[in-house]
Design a protein around this motif. Structure first.
Motif, PDB file in Angstrom:
ATOM      1  N   UNK A 106      74.873 -26.041   1.816  1.00  0.00           N
ATOM      2  CA  UNK A 106      74.092 -26.748   2.835  1.00  0.00           C
ATOM      3  C   UNK A 106      73.472 -25.810   3.855  1.00  0.00           C
ATOM      4  N   UNK A 107      72.372 -26.302   4.418  1.00  0.00           N
ATOM      5  CA  UNK A 107      71.776 -25.725   5.623  1.00  0.00           C
ATOM      6  C   UNK A 107      72.070 -26.715   6.745  1.00  0.00           C
ATOM      7  N   UNK A 108      72.381 -26.191   7.916  1.00  0.00           N
ATOM      8  CA  UNK A 108      72.526 -27.039   9.107  1.00  0.00           C
ATOM      9  C   UNK A 108      71.424 -26.649  10.080  1.00  0.00           C
ATOM     10  N   UNK A 109      70.534 -27.606  10.373  1.00  0.00           N
ATOM     11  CA  UNK A 109      69.443 -27.355  11.318  1.00  0.00           C
ATOM     12  C   UNK A 109      69.882 -27.691  12.739  1.00  0.00           C
ATOM     13  N   UNK A 110      69.739 -26.722  13.629  1.00  0.00           N
ATOM     14  CA  UNK A 110      70.231 -26.877  15.007  1.00  0.00           C
ATOM     15  C   UNK A 110      69.108 -27.078  16.014  1.00  0.00           C
ATOM     16  N   UNK A 111      67.898 -27.388  15.533  1.00  0.00           N
ATOM     17  CA  UNK A 111      66.764 -27.385  16.465  1.00  0.00           C
ATOM     18  C   UNK A 111      66.833 -28.500  17.492  1.00  0.00           C
ATOM     19  N   UNK A 112      67.633 -29.553  17.248  1.00  0.00           N
ATOM     20  CA  UNK A 112      67.703 -30.651  18.211  1.00  0.00           C
ATOM     21  C   UNK A 112      69.152 -30.966  18.607  1.00  0.00           C
ATOM     22  N   UNK A 113      69.988 -29.973  18.524  1.00  0.00           N
ATOM     23  CA  UNK A 113      71.409 -30.210  18.803  1.00  0.00           C
ATOM     24  C   UNK A 113      71.738 -30.135  20.287  1.00  0.00           C
ATOM     25  N   UNK A 114      70.725 -29.941  21.122  1.00  0.00           N
ATOM     26  CA  UNK A 114      70.958 -30.008  22.571  1.00  0.00           C
ATOM     27  C   UNK A 114      70.807 -31.435  23.079  1.00  0.00           C
ATOM     28  N   UNK A 115      70.531 -32.391  22.183  1.00  0.00           N
ATOM     29  CA  UNK A 115      70.423 -33.806  22.580  1.00  0.00           C
ATOM     30  C   UNK A 115      71.820 -34.383  22.775  1.00  0.00           C
ATOM     31  N   UNK A 116      71.851 -35.536  23.416  1.00  0.00           N
ATOM     32  CA  UNK A 116      73.121 -36.238  23.631  1.00  0.00           C
ATOM     33  C   UNK A 116      72.994 -37.641  23.058  1.00  0.00           C
ATOM     34  N   UNK A 117      73.608 -38.033  21.934  1.00  0.00           N
ATOM     35  CA  UNK A 117      74.451 -37.151  21.108  1.00  0.00           C
ATOM     36  C   UNK A 117      73.602 -36.175  20.294  1.00  0.00           C
ATOM     37  N   UNK A 118      74.270 -35.209  19.744  1.00  0.00           N
ATOM     38  CA  UNK A 118      73.580 -34.166  18.994  1.00  0.00           C
ATOM     39  C   UNK A 118      72.776 -34.743  17.821  1.00  0.00           C
ATOM     40  N   UNK A 119      71.598 -34.173  17.603  1.00  0.00           N
ATOM     41  CA  UNK A 119      70.785 -34.564  16.446  1.00  0.00           C
ATOM     42  C   UNK A 119      70.858 -33.477  15.371  1.00  0.00           C
TER      43      UNK A 119
END
Ligand SMILES: *[C@@H]1O[C@H](CO)[C@@H](O)[C@H](O)[C@H]1NC(C)=O
Ligand SMILES: [Cu+2]
Length: 260
Positions: free
Chosen positions: A182-195
């Protein structure tokens, strides 16, 4: 759909030339043998039905909106509303082989880690879902390597013709396994909750010529990944040489044991 649009818009805004935001593993090279994976755009229509080693997933999009905490997180979002359905095909591969995952063109702006897991099927993988129990053992990972000119692993994929190579352990016992990449994309993980965007796929293999080691206990997928996991909920822009990133899912196990 909403997620797709947002993801595409994000990619457009961050890199004007990027149109295709997502991807999937379309082929796998096991040593010298090239095996076709499930193609969600071509295979569903085929008659007679195809029999691929890859558990079916619906498209090239991510498992997001917290769905990685369900059984969609195991092997992706399935087709016809059913996730993580075993297939009957498998690929034979000698222990210790080099395996290359060949993605569709991966050129989007998805900073994040690339991870690969193995689960031992107690009998046949066609009878084993792997959605419960600590059955998933990480055998390879790359996150943020500040010593490289392109530190995020997923951003190095396009520079490697959208491929990722791992080595299977040599010492594990022969038998049926699920290989999960898998790849985990972190481009929107600063959202609440994380995207957080997971792009997993599962491929059923039979390891031959192995050794005497059994896989140790690993993690449960779903189960191990939580909304507040520090590898899943973060601002990737904060990561640097002095603020390292630890991918979710724990340490890596190899022929030499556990390595963090
Ligand atoms: C890059 O990947 C494509 C698609 O998998 C393949 O057809 C092509 O031969 C690869 N190019 C190189 C230089 O390996
Ligand atoms: Cu995407």
């Amino acid at each position: 759909m909403w997620t797709l649009i947002v993801c595409v818009l994000f990619a457009l805004s961050s890199l004007l030339t990027t149109i295709t935001a997502h991807g999937f593993v379309q082929q796998i090279r096991f040593g010298d043998t090239l095996v076709e994976g499930w193609n969600p755009y071509k295979d569903p229509q085929k008659k007679p039905a195809v029999n691929k080693i890859t558990r079916k997933f619906k498209d090239n999009g991510p498992v997001t909106d917290g769905k990685f905490m369900t059984d969609a997180g195991t092997c992706g979002i399935g087709i016809e509303g059913a996730n993580n359905i075993p297939v009957t095909a498998s690929a034979s591969v000698p222990a210790g082989s080099v395996v290359t995952f060949i993605w569709t063109e991966w050129k989007s702006d998805h900073p994040g880690p690339v991870m690969t897991y193995l689960a031992k099927c107690p009998g046949k993988c066609s009878d084993f879902k792997g959605s419960t129990g600590n059955v998933w053992v990480k055998i390879d990972q790359a996150g943020y390597d500040a010593s490289k000119s392109t530190p995020w692993a997923s951003k190095r994929l396009p520079l490697q013709n959208s491929t990722w190579t791992v080595k299977l352990p040599s010492s594990i016992v022969s038998g049926e396994y699920i290989l999960r990449h898998e790849i985990l994309g972190l481009q929107r993980t600063n959202k609440e909750p994380t995207q957080a965007q997971f792009y997993p796929s599962c491929h059923q293999i039979i390891i031959t010529g192995g050794g005497t080691k059994s896989l140790p206990a690993g993690i449960a997928i779903p189960g191990a990944f939580k909304l507040d996991d520090r590898g899943i909920a973060l601002n990737y822009r904060d990561i640097s040489a002095s603020k390292p990133y630890t991918p979710p899912g724990g340490p890596v196990w190899s022929d030499n044991g556990w390595r963090t």
